[in-house]
Design an enzyme around this catalytic site. Structure first.
Site, PDB file in Angstrom:
ATOM      1  N   HIS A 117      42.778  17.172 -84.351  1.00  0.00           N
ATOM      2  CA  HIS A 117      41.988  16.727 -85.826  1.00  0.00           C
ATOM      3  C   HIS A 117      43.179  16.221 -86.828  1.00  0.00           C
ATOM      4  O   HIS A 117      44.017  15.344 -86.679  1.00  0.00           O
ATOM      5  CB  HIS A 117      41.223  18.062 -86.239  1.00  0.00           C
ATOM      6  CG  HIS A 117      40.242  18.068 -87.528  1.00  0.00           C
ATOM      7  ND1 HIS A 117      39.984  16.883 -87.921  1.00  0.00           N
ATOM      8  CD2 HIS A 117      39.639  19.043 -88.007  1.00  0.00           C
ATOM      9  CE1 HIS A 117      39.093  16.937 -88.968  1.00  0.00           C
ATOM     10  NE2 HIS A 117      38.902  18.406 -89.305  1.00  0.00           N
ATOM     11  N   HIS A 130      38.019   7.803 -82.069  1.00  0.00           N
ATOM     12  CA  HIS A 130      37.402   8.605 -83.084  1.00  0.00           C
ATOM     13  C   HIS A 130      35.952   8.725 -82.627  1.00  0.00           C
ATOM     14  O   HIS A 130      35.364   7.829 -81.865  1.00  0.00           O
ATOM     15  CB  HIS A 130      37.339   7.594 -84.380  1.00  0.00           C
ATOM     16  CG  HIS A 130      37.007   8.748 -85.445  1.00  0.00           C
ATOM     17  ND1 HIS A 130      35.775   9.071 -85.523  1.00  0.00           N
ATOM     18  CD2 HIS A 130      37.878   9.126 -86.531  1.00  0.00           C
ATOM     19  CE1 HIS A 130      35.757   9.789 -86.814  1.00  0.00           C
ATOM     20  NE2 HIS A 130      37.021   9.836 -87.271  1.00  0.00           N
ATOM     21  N   ASP A 174      44.896   8.589 -89.059  1.00  0.00           N
ATOM     22  CA  ASP A 174      46.272   9.300 -88.846  1.00  0.00           C
ATOM     23  C   ASP A 174      47.477   8.545 -88.013  1.00  0.00           C
ATOM     24  O   ASP A 174      48.797   8.740 -88.081  1.00  0.00           O
ATOM     25  CB  ASP A 174      45.995  10.520 -87.632  1.00  0.00           C
ATOM     26  CG  ASP A 174      45.222  11.834 -88.441  1.00  0.00           C
ATOM     27  OD1 ASP A 174      45.511  11.747 -89.708  1.00  0.00           O
ATOM     28  OD2 ASP A 174      44.433  12.331 -87.559  1.00  0.00           O
TER      29      ASP A 174
HETATM   30  N1  CMC Z   1      44.155   7.867 -75.721  1.00  0.00           N
HETATM   31  C1  CMC Z   1      43.798   7.676 -74.736  1.00  0.00           C
HETATM   32  N2  CMC Z   1      42.462   7.851 -74.104  1.00  0.00           N
HETATM   33  C2  CMC Z   1      41.473   8.438 -75.003  1.00  0.00           C
HETATM   34  C3  CMC Z   1      42.016   8.601 -76.418  1.00  0.00           C
HETATM   35  C4  CMC Z   1      43.273   8.368 -76.775  1.00  0.00           C
HETATM   36  N3  CMC Z   1      43.557   8.719 -77.705  1.00  0.00           N
HETATM   37  N4  CMC Z   1      40.982   9.017 -77.110  1.00  0.00           N
HETATM   38  C5  CMC Z   1      39.742   9.105 -76.292  1.00  0.00           C
HETATM   39  N5  CMC Z   1      40.175   8.938 -75.059  1.00  0.00           N
HETATM   40  C6  CMC Z   1      39.356   8.398 -73.849  1.00  0.00           C
HETATM   41  C7  CMC Z   1      39.349   9.726 -73.025  1.00  0.00           C
HETATM   42  O1  CMC Z   1      39.976  10.009 -72.211  1.00  0.00           O
HETATM   43  C8  CMC Z   1      37.924   9.492 -72.595  1.00  0.00           C
HETATM   44  O2  CMC Z   1      37.731   8.786 -71.446  1.00  0.00           O
HETATM   45  P1  CMC Z   1      37.069   8.780 -70.091  1.00  0.00           P
HETATM   46  O3  CMC Z   1      35.647   8.424 -70.551  1.00  0.00           O
HETATM   47  O4  CMC Z   1      37.603   7.834 -69.337  1.00  0.00           O
HETATM   48  O5  CMC Z   1      37.130  10.331 -69.537  1.00  0.00           O
HETATM   49  C9  CMC Z   1      37.066   8.629 -73.677  1.00  0.00           C
HETATM   50  O6  CMC Z   1      38.084   7.942 -74.104  1.00  0.00           O
HETATM   51  C10 CMC Z   1      36.414   9.543 -74.710  1.00  0.00           C
HETATM   52  O7  CMC Z   1      37.104  10.298 -75.159  1.00  0.00           O
HETATM   53  P2  CMC Z   1      36.604  11.678 -75.568  1.00  0.00           P
HETATM   54  O8  CMC Z   1      37.818  12.574 -75.654  1.00  0.00           O
HETATM   55  O9  CMC Z   1      35.386  12.027 -75.170  1.00  0.00           O
HETATM   56  O10 CMC Z   1      36.324  11.168 -77.227  1.00  0.00           O
HETATM   57  P3  CMC Z   1      35.849  12.331 -78.249  1.00  0.00           P
HETATM   58  O11 CMC Z   1      34.907  11.511 -79.256  1.00  0.00           O
HETATM   59  O12 CMC Z   1      35.646  13.567 -77.974  1.00  0.00           O
HETATM   60  O13 CMC Z   1      37.399  12.290 -79.155  1.00  0.00           O
HETATM   61  C11 CMC Z   1      39.325  12.108 -80.669  1.00  0.00           C
HETATM   62  C12 CMC Z   1      37.737  11.868 -80.186  1.00  0.00           C
HETATM   63  C13 CMC Z   1      39.421  11.639 -81.798  1.00  0.00           C
HETATM   64  C14 CMC Z   1      39.379  13.850 -80.432  1.00  0.00           C
HETATM   65  C15 CMC Z   1      40.084  11.528 -79.378  1.00  0.00           C
HETATM   66  O14 CMC Z   1      39.909  10.079 -79.636  1.00  0.00           O
HETATM   67  C16 CMC Z   1      41.525  11.721 -79.383  1.00  0.00           C
HETATM   68  O15 CMC Z   1      41.915  12.861 -78.665  1.00  0.00           O
HETATM   69  N6  CMC Z   1      42.467  11.101 -80.220  1.00  0.00           N
HETATM   70  C17 CMC Z   1      43.673  11.135 -80.305  1.00  0.00           C
HETATM   71  C18 CMC Z   1      44.069  12.453 -81.538  1.00  0.00           C
HETATM   72  C19 CMC Z   1      43.653  11.797 -82.775  1.00  0.00           C
HETATM   73  O16 CMC Z   1      44.203  10.684 -83.149  1.00  0.00           O
HETATM   74  N7  CMC Z   1      42.782  12.418 -83.736  1.00  0.00           N
HETATM   75  C20 CMC Z   1      42.525  12.194 -84.907  1.00  0.00           C
HETATM   76  C21 CMC Z   1      41.133  11.847 -85.320  1.00  0.00           C
HETATM   77  S1  CMC Z   1      40.794  10.977 -86.725  1.00  0.00           S
HETATM   78  C22 CMC Z   1      41.047  12.227 -88.020  1.00  0.00           C
HETATM   79  C23 CMC Z   1      40.282  13.397 -87.915  1.00  0.00           C
HETATM   80  O17 CMC Z   1      39.325  13.375 -87.724  1.00  0.00           O
HETATM   81  O18 CMC Z   1      41.173  14.462 -87.909  1.00  0.00           O
END
Ligand code: CMC
Length: 437
Positions: free
Chosen positions: A268, A307, A363
């Protein structure tokens, strides 16, 4: 006109149910009447992480992730970032309308006059290790403020709520700056009422022996824009925590401490800190492709990408990229920006990122700006928390006053053992001929 209902057939029993649709949603409690044998507790909807569950009705922030739209109280974030100030946006989020000049003057004046902390808070901060993470200090001290303001428990008193909102928006930067100065052993710099909200924060961060600190106007404005972009984001993880804790009728200082704790997590608000660490680890533009390969193989996540809601681009990231240019024109070009630009270029052309619809989020570039302004990486999530405070408070108040809200208490799908007994009790039950499963 077609009826606004959903018809569900339960194939276990053959029964049909008409469920009303309101505002594009069905009420999960309407599923309770669907039972397998006409009794029992009825059907649950299972939605870990709330992927498709609305937990509230809200009039504060609108997001359309497919079309990359973010609006506060109906105003596009791009317009607010260009033409308004963070305190105006804070007023808008809390009150629902932009302030007129008189309201604006009173609001800014009130916040400016609530920036001081009780001196005992300094003693509390002094008790932290010199290397304590400032986000940990912020979580601890904002929670501690609840003990200084017992009147904050009067949550259904409108005047009390207004006072706590002013206090929280005003004091978060002071707590944050004091936490930062504690780490470097600098004496705490007190607020300067002549300065803007962002300008005063820069003053409390960096004032040394000069009589008057004069913030650089470009950096001051950049910080103000970043705070605007972080001000609210509907039902994100920390806001959900704010509402959940608020639903138990805890005071807003305690609820804000809980929300800030959620924001601290690297998935987050902690992500901006991780982005900078990642860019430093990559170290040079030539190593970007190799890093992206490691992400593709599942070894790592690309921090600052992806996201839950935005699946095309994060509108905040686009505004921030422009702000980064303004800031770097003042502070000098950062090699980290070159790495970030290359990382974005390589990732956006890569099948993995295209398939998973992963784009830079808020971010990705904010850390580069913070770092260019001079903030240590540990302060990045703290800055996010300062920006998000008005949003948390607006959402807390909305939840509190919503007659449909009750204490947040999700259900579960139990997957554990059926009833069983300790050995002695099992033997006794067996002897008595009662069930001893
Ligand atoms: N790098 C590589 N792969 C990713 C990433 C990433 N940053 N984000 C998602 N994926 C892949 C993930 O491995 C999954 O792949 P598969 O379906 O093949 O297993 C797929 O995309 C869906 O990911 P998810 O974790 O189920 O998606 P989510 O909606 O639960 O997570 C997120 C959203 C923001 C937590 C995630 O994209 C992430 O961990 N990003 C990196 C951390 C980040 O930048 N966070 C800041 C978010 S914006 C500000 C805020 O809200 O605080």
């Amino acid at each position: 006109m077609a009826e606004e209902t959903l018809t569900i057939t339960d194939n276990r029993t053959g029964r049909r149910y008409d469920v009303p649709i309101r505002n594009g949603a069905i009420a999960a409690t309407d599923l309770q009447k669907i039972t397998s044998n006409g009794s029992g507790s009825g059907l649950l909807s299972y939605d870990p992480a709330f992927l498709n569950t609305a937990s509230c009705r809200s009039a504060i922030t609108f997001i359309d992730g497919e079309r990359s739209i973010l609006r506060y109280r109906g105003y596009p974030v791009e317009e607010l970032a260009e033409r308004s100030s963070f305190l105006e946006v804070a007023y808008l989020l809390i009150h629902g309308e932009l302030p007129d000049p008189t309201q604006h003057g009173q609001w800014v004046d009130a916040i400016t006059h609530h920036t001081l902390l009780h001196e005992n808070i300094k003693k509390l901060i002094d008790g932290f290790h010199h290397d304590a993470h400032p986000m940990g200090i912020l979580v601890g001290t904002v929670g501690a403020l609840s003990t200084f303001y017992p009147d904050a428990k009067d949550i259904f008193n409108e005047a009390s709520r207004r006072l706590q909102i002013l206090r929280l928006i005003a004091k978060m930067p002071t707590l944050a700056a004091f936490a930062a100065r504690h780490a470097v052993g600098m004496p705490y710099a007190y607020p300067d009422n002549d300065l803007s909200y962002a300008g005063n924060f820069l003053n409390m961060m960096w004032k040394a022996t000069e009589l008057k600190y004069e913030p650089n106007p470009v950096l001051e404005r950049a910080l103000d824009i970043l705070l605007i972009l972080h001000a609210d984001h509907e039902q994100n993880c920390s806001t959900n925590v704010m509402r959940a804790v608020g639903s138990a009728h805890a005071d807003p200082f305690s609820a804000t401490a809980a929300a800030a704790a959620a924001l601290y997590g690297p998935l987050h608000g902690g992500a901006n800190e991780q982005v900078l660490r990642m860019l430093k680890e990559i170290g040079s533009v030539s190593r970007v492709s190799e890093y992206v390969k490691r992400v593709r193989s599942g070894e790592l996540r690309l921090m600052g990408f992806g996201h839950r809601v935005y699946k095309n681009y994060d509108p905040r990231a686009q505004i921030i990229k422009k702000v980064a240019d303004d800031v770097l024109a003042v502070t000098g070009r950062s090699p980290l920006l070159d790495i970030a630009l290359e990382l974005e270029r390589v990732a956006l052309a890569d099948d993995y990122f295209i398939k998973h619809r992963l784009y830079p989020n808020v971010d990705f570039y904010s850390g580069i700006i913070y770092s260019a302004i001079g903030f240590p990486v540990e302060m990045f999530p703290v800055l996010f928390a300062i920006g998000r405070t008005p949003g948390w408070l607006a959402q807390w108040q909305e939840g509190l006053l919503d007659p449909e809200q009750k204490i947040a208490r999700p259900r579960q799908v139990y997957t554990g053992s059926p009833e069983r007994h300790l050995p002695g009790i099992r033997a006794a039950k067996a002897e008595a001929g009662t069930s001893a499963s």
